[in-house]
Design a protein around this motif. Structure first.
Motif, PDB file in Angstrom:
ATOM      1  N   ASN A   1      32.014  33.286  36.878  1.00 56.10           N
ATOM      2  CA  ASN A   1      32.515  34.199  37.902  1.00 56.10           C
ATOM      3  C   ASN A   1      33.979  33.977  38.262  1.00 56.10           C
ATOM      4  N   PHE A   2      34.825  33.867  37.245  1.00 56.57           N
ATOM      5  CA  PHE A   2      36.265  33.788  37.479  1.00 56.57           C
ATOM      6  C   PHE A   2      36.747  35.073  38.164  1.00 56.57           C
ATOM      7  N   ASP A   3      37.613  34.920  39.147  1.00 53.94           N
ATOM      8  CA  ASP A   3      38.358  36.044  39.698  1.00 53.94           C
ATOM      9  C   ASP A   3      39.765  35.949  39.118  1.00 53.94           C
ATOM     10  N   VAL A   4      40.007  36.646  38.003  1.00 54.52           N
ATOM     11  CA  VAL A   4      41.281  36.467  37.304  1.00 54.52           C
ATOM     12  C   VAL A   4      42.461  36.899  38.165  1.00 54.52           C
ATOM     13  N   ALA A   5      42.223  37.807  39.111  1.00 53.69           N
ATOM     14  CA  ALA A   5      43.320  38.256  39.969  1.00 53.69           C
ATOM     15  C   ALA A   5      43.791  37.149  40.912  1.00 53.69           C
TER      16      ALA A   5
END
Length: 409
Positions: free
Chosen positions: A337-341
């Motif tokens: 669940n990476f939040d790349v932003a």
């Protein structure tokens, strides 16, 4: 090739600890390749060893002897190290050869066989040249000395593909008494320790209980030798020993332990960084800092994923500002669940990634300039929590390939 200039330090004497070396011709004629370390009766020792399932015969015997020494002898009295041959992947013959090495040194010194711990490093899968090794033991034993020169000779005597000896020392004041910590290490390739480094030996004249020594070793290894990688390979022979000769002031109060532990960590980190700087074919020393992770393991997973990427490492070698390779490596790290932003990535003082893509302030000229530096820091902020980790690595050059293609020739 190695990154930067490094001089072996002048090592203070450590009371009742002596080192000796010999040129046994195990692999290379006229090269120091056999080291004996003598510790006093009643010393405390702690060790960590490779988790490689094909661990070398000396690792097996050293662990057995450490387990036996408390009940059957007065404790470990000698360490014996050979280079040029790992005595790994050698089956039962390797076990017998490691035992015979201990038996012969024990006979020379007049101690029990289990009071000797063996260590080896070098080529895997070949039997030890026992006649040459055993013939060299008397000379190594006869040369035992506490001098600074003996420390340097021992540092040279444990090398394989290393280009220089690696040593670190610290002195500190504890309750009005001077405490010394000396350490030597070897390692250049097959470096992604899974507990320690290929070989590391650190000693102090302080008095420290075995239980506390074990805790100090594991804590300091976690932030030093277990935070480096050259090529992602865990050796069959990794070992790191911490020796307390118990000749000086006792380290037991909370303040004394904190003071000593900080100095020990400095020694361990300096040795670990020297291994990276001397990585096979290395032209860059790279620090990976991962911040705002959900836990320390997550930060380590991200850092090592980038550190092990051949595409990132070859871009570093070429000073190529191909920052997309770093972004891609971060994105494939084993994190859910990476939040790349929320992620930012910087190389030195140049922001390369923010808001899910290339930073608005980034320029190719700035990226190329920072990638051309010899010492590079890559900072990755995940925006997921409060934990962090730091890992050191190298680039991947054509010389690394040449060294390992020609290693046995």
């Amino acid at each position: 090739m190695a990154v930067g200039v490094s001089e072996f330090p002048i090592m203070p004497e450590i009371a009742a600890l002596r080192l000796g070396t010999a040129r046994a011709g195990i692999k290379t004629p006229e090269r120091r390749d056999l080291v004996v370390v003598e510790v006093p009766e009643g010393a405390s020792l702690a060790g960590v060893f490779t988790l490689n399932a094909f661990c070398a015969a000396p690792v097996t015997i050293a662990k057995q002897h450490l387990a036996e020494q408390g009940s059957t002898t007065g404790g470990t009295r000698y360490l014996v190290v050979n280079t040029g041959n790992a005595n790994a992947g050698t089956g039962q013959q390797g076990i017998e050869d490691a035992r015979l090495t201990c038996e012969e040194l024990a006979r020379l010194a007049g101690v029990e066989t289990s009071s000797v711990l063996p260590f080896s490093t070098g080529v895997i899968g070949e039997p030890l040249p026992m006649s040459r090794l055993l013939a060299g033991l008397p000379a190594a034993y006869a040369s035992l000395s506490q001098s600074a020169q003996a420390w340097l000779a021992a540092g040279e005597g444990i090398l394989t593909t290393d280009t220089r000896a690696k040593g670190a020392t610290r002195t500190l004041n504890v309750g009005g008494s001077t405490v010394t910590i000396n350490g030597i290490a070897k390692g250049s390739g097959m470096i992604k320790p899974n507990m320690a480094t290929m070989l590391g030996f650190v000693a102090t004249d302080a008095s420290i209980s075995p239980e506390v020594l074990e805790s100090l070793l594991r804590d300091s290894v976690a932030t030093s030798f277990n935070s480096i990688t050259v090529d992602g390979d865990t050796s069959t022979n990794d070992a790191c020993m911490l020796i307390s000769t118990n000749q000086g002031v006792r380290i037991e109060s909370e303040d004394a332990l904190a003071h000593f532990g900080a100095a020990l960590e400095e020694v361990m980190i300096e040795l670990a960084q020297e291994i990276v700087r001397d990585g096979e074919g290395a032209s860059k020393f790279v620090t990976l800092e991962v911040e705002q992770a959900a836990c320390r393991q997550e930060a380590l997973d991200v850092a090592f994923t980038v550190a092990h990427s051949p595409l990132v490492k070859t871009a570093l070698a070429a000073s190529d500002a191909n920052w997309g390779r770093i972004l891609a490596a971060v994105g494939r790290a084993p994190v859910d669940n990476f939040d790349v932003a929320a992620i930012t990535i910087d190389i030195g003082d140049v922001r390369i990634v923010e808001h899910g893509g290339r930073a608005e302030s980034y320029t190719e000229a700035a990226g190329s300039a920072v990638m051309a530096e010899e010492n590079i820091t890559i900072r990755i902020v995940l925006g997921r929590g409060a934990d962090s980790a730091r890992v050191w690595t190298t680039d991947l050059t054509q010389q690394y390939v040449a060294i390992n293609a020609d290693y046995r020739s």
